[in-house]
Design a protein around this motif. Structure first.
Motif, mmCIF file in Angstrom:
data_model
loop_
_atom_site.group_PDB
_atom_site.id
_atom_site.type_symbol
_atom_site.label_atom_id
_atom_site.label_comp_id
_atom_site.label_asym_id
_atom_site.label_seq_id
_atom_site.Cartn_x
_atom_site.Cartn_y
_atom_site.Cartn_z
ATOM 1 N N ASP A 141 0.870 -1.177 0.000
ATOM 2 C CA ASP A 141 0.000 0.000 0.000
ATOM 3 C C ASP A 141 0.908 1.227 0.000
ATOM 4 O O ASP A 141 2.092 1.137 0.347
ATOM 5 N N PRO A 142 0.368 2.397 -0.351
ATOM 6 C CA PRO A 142 1.176 3.613 -0.203
ATOM 7 C C PRO A 142 1.549 3.827 1.268
ATOM 8 O O PRO A 142 0.748 3.571 2.169
ATOM 9 N N TYR A 143 2.759 4.318 1.515
ATOM 10 C CA TYR A 143 3.253 4.541 2.883
ATOM 11 C C TYR A 143 2.344 5.513 3.638
ATOM 12 O O TYR A 143 2.140 5.378 4.842
ATOM 13 N N ALA A 144 1.763 6.494 2.907
ATOM 14 C CA ALA A 144 0.878 7.476 3.536
ATOM 15 C C ALA A 144 -0.376 6.805 4.108
ATOM 16 O O ALA A 144 -0.994 7.316 5.035
ATOM 17 N N LYS A 145 -0.736 5.649 3.564
ATOM 18 C CA LYS A 145 -1.943 4.944 3.990
ATOM 19 C C LYS A 145 -1.645 3.924 5.090
ATOM 20 O O LYS A 145 -2.406 3.772 6.034
ATOM 21 N N ASN A 146 -0.512 3.213 4.963
ATOM 22 C CA ASN A 146 -0.159 2.184 5.930
ATOM 23 C C ASN A 146 1.360 2.117 6.035
ATOM 24 O O ASN A 146 2.045 1.737 5.083
ATOM 25 N N ARG A 147 1.882 2.496 7.213
ATOM 26 C CA ARG A 147 3.344 2.581 7.359
ATOM 27 C C ARG A 147 4.007 1.210 7.383
ATOM 28 O O ARG A 147 5.204 1.100 7.160
ATOM 29 N N THR A 148 3.230 0.143 7.676
ATOM 30 C CA THR A 148 3.811 -1.207 7.707
ATOM 31 C C THR A 148 3.897 -1.799 6.305
ATOM 32 O O THR A 148 4.963 -2.243 5.869
ATOM 33 N N THR A 149 2.775 -1.807 5.585
ATOM 34 C CA THR A 149 2.776 -2.402 4.238
ATOM 35 C C THR A 149 3.321 -1.428 3.195
ATOM 36 O O THR A 149 3.479 -1.797 2.037
ATOM 37 N N GLY A 150 3.606 -0.185 3.620
ATOM 38 C CA GLY A 150 4.141 0.802 2.684
ATOM 39 C C GLY A 150 5.632 1.013 2.810
ATOM 40 O O GLY A 150 6.197 1.900 2.162
ATOM 41 N N SER A 151 6.302 0.204 3.636
ATOM 42 C CA SER A 151 7.749 0.386 3.828
ATOM 43 C C SER A 151 8.515 -0.886 3.505
ATOM 44 O O SER A 151 7.956 -1.978 3.503
ATOM 45 N N PHE A 152 9.806 -0.728 3.221
ATOM 46 C CA PHE A 152 10.667 -1.885 2.929
ATOM 47 C C PHE A 152 12.099 -1.519 3.258
ATOM 48 O O PHE A 152 12.423 -0.340 3.501
ATOM 49 N N ILE A 153 12.969 -2.527 3.283
ATOM 50 C CA ILE A 153 14.414 -2.272 3.391
ATOM 51 C C ILE A 153 15.124 -2.953 2.231
ATOM 52 O O ILE A 153 14.642 -3.949 1.685
ATOM 53 N N LEU A 154 16.261 -2.380 1.851
ATOM 54 C CA LEU A 154 17.116 -2.958 0.813
ATOM 55 C C LEU A 154 18.394 -3.466 1.476
ATOM 56 O O LEU A 154 18.939 -2.814 2.371
ATOM 57 N N ILE A 155 18.862 -4.634 1.022
ATOM 58 C CA ILE A 155 19.988 -5.311 1.677
ATOM 59 C C ILE A 155 21.056 -5.651 0.632
ATOM 60 O O ILE A 155 20.726 -6.123 -0.467
ATOM 61 N N ASP A 156 22.306 -5.394 0.978
ATOM 62 C CA ASP A 156 23.425 -5.804 0.119
ATOM 63 C C ASP A 156 23.573 -7.322 0.246
ATOM 64 O O ASP A 156 23.846 -7.847 1.329
ATOM 65 N N GLU A 157 23.387 -8.040 -0.875
ATOM 66 C CA GLU A 157 23.404 -9.508 -0.819
ATOM 67 C C GLU A 157 24.768 -10.065 -0.452
ATOM 68 O O GLU A 157 24.873 -11.130 0.154
ATOM 69 N N ALA A 158 25.828 -9.338 -0.807
ATOM 70 C CA ALA A 158 27.178 -9.850 -0.542
ATOM 71 C C ALA A 158 27.521 -9.785 0.938
ATOM 72 O O ALA A 158 28.139 -10.705 1.488
#
Length: 425
Positions: A397-414
């Motif tokens: 969902d858009p972050y403005a609507k739901n902060r849980t389903t609207g957020s993510f993290i990016l991770i360096d695989e190495a």
């Protein structure tokens, strides 16, 4: 019975998470120390150690900041450099404080601390007035959609509790806040060192008719800030006990991210699209009649449909749109810059996949809100708008609507290091 009643009362008390922000020497650590001291959340031996340390430094007062600047390197530099979490409670409410650093080079730490906050507390020094740092903290809290903001004008004792000083800062900040998305703003004059307007109303500022900081923290209404309309339940774990007593048991554990779930409700599992009804909802060792954010529960379904970790339960008529093309604001958190064509791992709710950075649309100057559209990359602590392509559809969902389903993290695989936090637009 009395113990049981106290336990139930503790479970029923609601919780306020708030993040503190401010420039160096604005008095954040002293304010948190004052809140802990005046709410009786300090042990006598802790207080005695702080008083002894204050005397050894030649202070004629108790340096309350020593209660919170926990890292030795912080005490040596006199600045907060990492997010420190403090816990305390009053008879009305439990509190979690995220003490975030003010320095621009620790923007990522502040984003981390404020991302889960219900309220942002920005301190300014009454002698300095609004600074570039104060404005930047307000912009970040607005960007992170923290629903409540308190501006605490600290060190009023050092300007002789002058109303004109407070009024000037009040007017300047109020006009600046009109450019931001701040639904609820409160401005309170305080002295963290002397305790004025922190827990009790101050007699030194009869011109201020508002509430004390603690009264506001205890009474600010946060229950309606959560999305209770759009039902979202990311599945974290499938529970299949290996015992004769529960050999037929199959439950889906997770934390409710939005809406209200009740036994008998029709639900759809994404991404499969299969529908069924809720047979029951379990909390610890008992069944409950409804579940809502941020409760962690186990949901049992009437039919044995294929549901696994990373899937989501929602309403058939109100489902998130699965998407592999993500448009988001991202805070970059590592020294190596974010560049187009970069490949990273992505974690969204309980779902993981890989993501390709398609492009960096612009970099935002959080001091002026200027958008630099010529920026081809994002450096450490910089925030910008980016487009991603993911290998698996995100149920978002858009972050403005739901902060849980609207957020993510990016991770360096190495390296396995978290390199960015994102807010979906």
């Amino acid at each position: 019975m009395a113990t049981e009643a106290i336990t139930q009362q503790g479970q029923q008390m609601d919780m306020l998470r708030f993040a503190t922000a401010g420039s160096v020497d604005d008095g954040k650590s002293t304010l948190i120390g004052r809140l802990l001291l005046d709410s009786k959340a300090i042990f006598e031996d802790q207080l005695a150690a702080v008083e002894a340390s204050s005397v050894s430094k030649g202070f004629d007062y108790t340096d309350l900041s020593l209660l919170t600047d926990g890292l030795r390197s912080e005490r040596e530099q006199g600045i907060t450099i990492d997010v420190a979490y403090r816990y305390f409670a009053t008879p009305r409410r439990k509190f979690i404080i995220a003490d975030t650093p003010g320095h621009v080079q620790y923007t990522r730490n502040m984003v981390t601390g404020a991302s889960t906050a219900d309220l942002g507390l920005v301190l300014v020094d009454a002698r300095q007035g609004l600074t570039e740092q104060s404005r930047r903290h307000a912009v970040l809290l607005s960007l992170l959609r923290v629903p409540h903001l308190v501006l605490a004008v600290n060190k009023m004792d050092l300007v002789d509790y002058d109303q004109a000083v407070f009024d000037r800062i009040h007017q300047e900040f109020t006009s600046f806040a009109t450019k931001l998305s701040i639904p609820d703003l409160e401005i309170i004059p305080i002295s963290a060192l002397k305790g004025d307007n922190v827990v009790t109303r101050s007699e030194n500022m009869p011109w201020y008719q508002g509430q004390s900081l603690m009264h506001h923290l205890e009474n600010v209404h946060v229950a309606s800030d959560r999305d209770l309309v759009d039902a979202r339940f990311p599945v974290q774990y499938v529970i299949r006990p290996k015992s004769d007593k529960f050999h037929d048991y199959r439950g889906y554990a997770g934390m409710v991210a939005g809406g209200v779930f009740k036994p008998g409700d029709e639900v759809m599992a994404l991404p499969s699209g299969l529908t069924t009804k809720i047979a029951g909802i379990d909390l610890y060792d008992r069944q409950i009649d409804e579940a809502f954010p941020p409760m962690s529960v186990t949901i049992r379904l009437e039919d044995d449909i294929d549901v696994s970790r990373g899937d989501m339960l929602c309403r058939p008529q109100n489902a998130p749109t699965p998407s592999q093309d993500i448009d988001a604001m991202v805070c970059w958190m590592t020294n190596e810059p974010m560049r187009p064509r970069q490949k990273l791992a992505i974690k969204h709710t309980t779902r993981t996949g890989r993501a390709l950075v398609k492009n960096v649309q612009y970099r935002m100057d959080v001091n002026t809100l200027h958008r630099d559209q010529d920026a081809g990359e994002l450096g450490l602590n910089e925030i910008g708008r980016v487009q991603l392509r993911t290998t698996v559809p995100l149920l978002c969902d858009p972050y403005a609507k739901n902060r849980t389903t609207g957020s993510f993290i990016l991770i360096d695989e190495a390296t396995g290091v978290t390199v960015a936090a994102g807010m979906i637009l």
